[in-house]
Design a protein around this motif. Structure first.
Motif, PDB file in Angstrom:
ATOM      1  N   THR A 176       0.830  -1.213   0.000  1.00 62.31           N
ATOM      2  CA  THR A 176       0.000   0.000   0.000  1.00 62.31           C
ATOM      3  C   THR A 176       0.862   1.260   0.000  1.00 62.31           C
ATOM      4  OG1 THR A 176      -1.677  -1.225   1.246  1.00 62.31           O
ATOM      5  CG2 THR A 176      -1.897   1.167   1.175  1.00 62.31           C
ATOM      6  N   THR A 179       2.424   1.799  -3.386  1.00 68.57           N
ATOM      7  CA  THR A 179       1.440   2.257  -4.372  1.00 68.57           C
ATOM      8  C   THR A 179       1.167   3.744  -4.216  1.00 68.57           C
ATOM      9  OG1 THR A 179       0.417   0.060  -4.321  1.00 68.57           O
ATOM     10  CG2 THR A 179      -0.871   1.851  -5.297  1.00 68.57           C
ATOM     11  N   TYR A 224      -7.053   3.509  -3.388  1.00 70.43           N
ATOM     12  CA  TYR A 224      -6.343   3.469  -4.666  1.00 70.43           C
ATOM     13  C   TYR A 224      -7.131   4.201  -5.741  1.00 70.43           C
ATOM     14  CZ  TYR A 224      -3.443  -0.307  -2.697  1.00 70.43           C
ATOM     15  OH  TYR A 224      -2.588  -1.040  -1.924  1.00 70.43           O
ATOM     16  N   ARG A 228      -5.989   7.639  -7.821  1.00 71.20           N
ATOM     17  CA  ARG A 228      -5.795   7.642  -9.281  1.00 71.20           C
ATOM     18  C   ARG A 228      -6.670   8.704  -9.944  1.00 71.20           C
ATOM     19  NH1 ARG A 228      -5.159   1.861  -8.445  1.00 71.20           N
ATOM     20  NH2 ARG A 228      -3.006   1.309  -8.965  1.00 71.20           N
TER      21      ARG A 228
END
Length: 238
Positions: A176, A179, A224, A228
């Motif tokens: 995580t 990312t 996430y 994004r």
């Protein structure tokens, strides 16, 4: 009853009074003419140019305290830290064994006034746990910042709840955290309950929002997606 001749005589005895605004404008105009045109008008002072040595002032020094668990990494990477500070920024640096501080000082060769701040931020970033290569970006680039906050500042957690929140930030095998770093173009260090973020102002804001959502209990998959979306919007904007 007054006659017409008496009324005309009384009207002729009155004087027309000018408005205060017009009198004030005339006084200001007259005063301006007197200041500029009069023989006693003040002259504009002429100051000589200041040399770079006087502009810099006396030598300044910054101290960065080093905790015990960072002594060994500092010793191993001292040459990587020492070289850019001395060669690129023209500063003097040493590690004081008595006070356990890294002391950075300006000298005659120092040209840029902001070099001292860059060097202290670079050493501080390494002390907080960032790699030397990542911390070097603070010297090479201008629009980079450091931000630190505690997990308990976002939500007052204790015991297993606190441990689970830190686990959500890191993820399995650090997945995580990696990312978030890759999407937001930042570097993140987790040190117990402290979170340190290195990056530009906008990127730090995105990473901080994602980490706060994880602390508050959002699942990583949802975080996430939100990151994004925000990252793609900022990329389109620029």
């Amino acid at each position: 009853m007054e006659t017409l001749a008496e009324k005309d005589r009384d009207a002729g005895s009155f004087t027309t009074v000018k408005s205060k605004k017009s009198q004030k404008r005339k006084r200001e105009a007259g005063g301006a003419d007197m200041e500029t045109e009069g023989p006693g008008a003040p002259k504009r002072p002429q100051f000589p140019a200041i040399s770079s040595d006087k502009l810099r002032g006396p030598d300044e020094m910054r101290k960065v305290s080093v905790p015990a668990h960072r002594y060994t990494p500092l010793k191993e990477n001292w040459l990587k830290i020492f070289t850019p500070i001395v060669e690129n920024l023209q500063l003097q640096v040493r590690f004081n064994l008595k006070t356990r501080n890294v002391e950075i000082k300006t000298c005659k060769e120092t040209q840029d006034i902001g070099s001292l701040t860059k060097a202290s931020d670079f050493v501080k970033a390494f002390v907080l746990g960032f790699q030397v290569e990542d911390a070097l970006a603070l010297i090479r680039l201008d629009e980079l910042f450091l931000e630190s906050f505690d997990v308990t500042d976002v939500k007052p957690l204790k015991g297993d709840h606190l441990s689970r929140a830190i686990g959500r930030i890191a993820g399995k095998g650090g997945k995580t955290k990696f990312t978030i770093e890759n999407v937001t173009k930042t570097r993140i260090v987790l040190a117990e309950t402290k979170v340190h973020i290195l990056g530009s102002f906008q990127n730090i804001k995105m990473a901080r929002t994602a980490i706060c959502n994880l602390i508050l209990g959002s699942p990583p998959s949802k975080v996430y997606g939100n990151i994004r979306v925000v990252a793609s919007r900022t990329a389109e904007r620029f």
